[in-house]
Design a protein around this motif. Sequence first.
Motif, short mmCIF file in Angstrom:
data_model
loop_
_atom_site.label_atom_id
_atom_site.label_comp_id
_atom_site.label_asym_id
_atom_site.label_seq_id
_atom_site.Cartn_x
_atom_site.Cartn_y
_atom_site.Cartn_z
N LEU A 28 -32.60 81.32 -47.34
CA LEU A 28 -33.87 80.95 -47.96
C LEU A 28 -34.01 81.54 -49.36
N ASN A 29 -34.28 80.70 -50.33
CA ASN A 29 -34.61 81.12 -51.68
C ASN A 29 -36.11 80.92 -51.84
N THR A 30 -36.85 82.00 -52.02
CA THR A 30 -38.31 81.91 -52.02
C THR A 30 -38.85 81.18 -53.23
N ASP A 31 -38.01 80.82 -54.19
CA ASP A 31 -38.47 80.04 -55.34
C ASP A 31 -38.66 78.57 -54.99
N TYR A 61 -40.92 75.73 -46.62
CA TYR A 61 -41.43 77.10 -46.56
C TYR A 61 -40.53 77.98 -45.68
N GLY A 62 -39.24 77.70 -45.70
CA GLY A 62 -38.30 78.50 -44.95
C GLY A 62 -38.23 78.18 -43.47
N ARG A 63 -38.99 77.17 -43.03
CA ARG A 63 -38.98 76.79 -41.61
C ARG A 63 -38.07 75.59 -41.41
N ASN A 64 -37.14 75.70 -40.50
CA ASN A 64 -36.19 74.64 -40.20
C ASN A 64 -36.94 73.46 -39.57
N ILE A 65 -36.85 72.29 -40.19
CA ILE A 65 -37.60 71.13 -39.70
C ILE A 65 -37.12 70.67 -38.34
N LEU A 105 -55.70 65.69 -47.13
CA LEU A 105 -56.11 67.01 -47.61
C LEU A 105 -57.10 67.69 -46.68
N LEU A 106 -57.53 66.99 -45.64
CA LEU A 106 -58.44 67.60 -44.67
C LEU A 106 -57.84 68.86 -44.05
N ILE A 107 -56.52 68.85 -43.84
CA ILE A 107 -55.88 70.01 -43.19
C ILE A 107 -55.43 71.06 -44.21
N GLU A 108 -55.78 70.83 -45.48
CA GLU A 108 -55.38 71.74 -46.56
C GLU A 108 -53.87 72.03 -46.51
N PRO A 109 -53.06 70.99 -46.62
CA PRO A 109 -51.61 71.17 -46.51
C PRO A 109 -51.04 71.97 -47.68
N LYS A 110 -49.96 72.68 -47.41
CA LYS A 110 -49.28 73.43 -48.45
C LYS A 110 -48.48 72.49 -49.35
N ILE A 111 -47.98 71.42 -48.75
CA ILE A 111 -47.10 70.48 -49.46
C ILE A 111 -47.55 69.05 -49.18
N LEU A 112 -47.48 68.19 -50.21
CA LEU A 112 -47.77 66.77 -50.04
C LEU A 112 -46.48 65.98 -50.20
N ILE A 113 -46.25 65.04 -49.29
CA ILE A 113 -45.13 64.12 -49.39
C ILE A 113 -45.71 62.71 -49.42
N LEU A 114 -45.53 62.04 -50.54
CA LEU A 114 -46.17 60.74 -50.78
C LEU A 114 -45.10 59.68 -51.00
#
Length: 318
Positions: free
Chosen positions: A12-15, A83-87, A167-176
């Motif tokens: 994991l690279n935190t950048d 976010y470092g979590r394996n999908i 955005l109701l769930i206040e996601p960290k990431i958006l995939i559109l």
Amino acid sequence: MSNEGDNVQANLNTDYDIEIFNLTKTYTLRGKNNFIKALDNINLKIKQNEIFGLLGPNGAGKTTLVSILTTLLQPTTGYATIYGRNILKESWFIKENVGLMFGGEMIYLRLTGYRNLKYYCKLYGIKDYKTKINELAERFDIKEWLDQYVGSYSKGMKLKLALARILLIEPKILILDEPMLGLDPKSVKKTTNLLKNLHKTILLTSHQMDVVSNLCDRIAFLKEGKILKVDTQENFKKMISERLKIQVELTSNKNKFVQSLSKLDFVSEITESDGKILFFIENENFYQILFTFLKDYPITHFNEIRPTLDDVFIKLAS
């Protein structure tokens, strides 16, 4: 399912918020031994708070990649982390922290805008839903439309509602996935500004060059399941900016002008479109010679045309 990625934390690279490693998706054609690779060994890293564009024609593999990242599909080989979590191992985390939108869909046309948002608030377990809906409605400027049935909305309004929903769930990431397909230029501009002001990590797929050009920090060109190149749009354009495209318009002597122009060693690809003459010069060092040549003709219009992402894609794909 692939078993890769057991030691993902070590890699994991935190950048980076999204990292994709050797991702491949293969389909077997029914009744045949042939295979189709929708994705072919994709490797990609997306930075924190970056708007990243995945650009390519229909069938390039964009939607397949989005579906895998959001756990709707399983890859044939490879894996990815968000976010470092394996999908492949923590799909619950992905579903709770990633907002997905396919176009302007995933909303119900026979419900009002308010009842759409209320339904998803209940689904997500959002307690103070009235406050949440009000905040998002004001943010997206759709408050006065909430009591109207979504079927009567314009495409731009539907897109705003769909964005509010994720955005109701206040996601960290958006995939559109192709979010601005079918929108008029005015709606595209408004949506572009809206997405920029979210200040979130966004992965955006599109085959619309203008959308990606105006919105994304970096771009990956995808063709037939393979990434051709990843870079900023400025660097992409530098790849082909040595040659300069020139457009001129003159009142008379066009044939003579073209014949004489074609004899210049530094000029190439002379064409005519809508009464204007288009051609390339090798680089800006030839401007002085060109201007000396042009002064003998009745030039009424001169323009240097900068390269576009369309030009880049044509060069990369050729």
